[in-house]
Design a protein around this motif. Sequence first.
Motif: not given
Length: 217
Positions: A29-43
Amino acid sequence: MSIDPIQIVYTGVGMPRKMVFNGNEMNTGICKDEVEQIIVNDESCEGDGVANTNFHGGPDRVVCVYPYEHYGKWEKEFQTSLPPCAFGENLTIKGLTESEACIGDIYQVGEAVLQITQGRIPCQTISKRTGIQPILQRIVETGFTGYFFRVLQSGIIRKDSTVSLIQRHPLQVTVLFANQILFHDKKNESAIRQILEVDELASVWRDKLSKQLESIS
């Protein structure tokens, strides 16, 4: 502590995928795509995933952070260029290194409210991802591991979102100090007890440090 504004440089997400190293495939899971935003929750971060749950994932490790300052250090030391989110982080942040980030500190990051829980425990996947074999050893030696947030309030984090300290933990145990004890000064009983006094410490770190304490008591 830092007096300059804390800034988000990169935001990234990515589901586990195949990565080829020395002709062998591995799921990571180390390969991340650069994005303009992320949406986070408690999980989790939406659209993000982990392959190795021993080191990543769970409510104590929702958002992975790597300080932008280290990019320049590693690029100079290893004479290379690193891509955005090279260390598999969700947020690359400038102005909040391990020497400034305290376990239990609470930050407003965009719409979300996040709390620092632990330093990252790095693994060989970082060397494979960056193509720099010695970098894992150097990350451990320096304590420049990055760190994790838990999510206290869900929300959207954009690349241009502001980052502001809501509450400094009264014990002020920095991630860098905790890294030094976990990785190097493993028999420092008083320091281990000091870290364990932080109730907000991630459970995996609490377990590791408790075992270290038992071995020397």
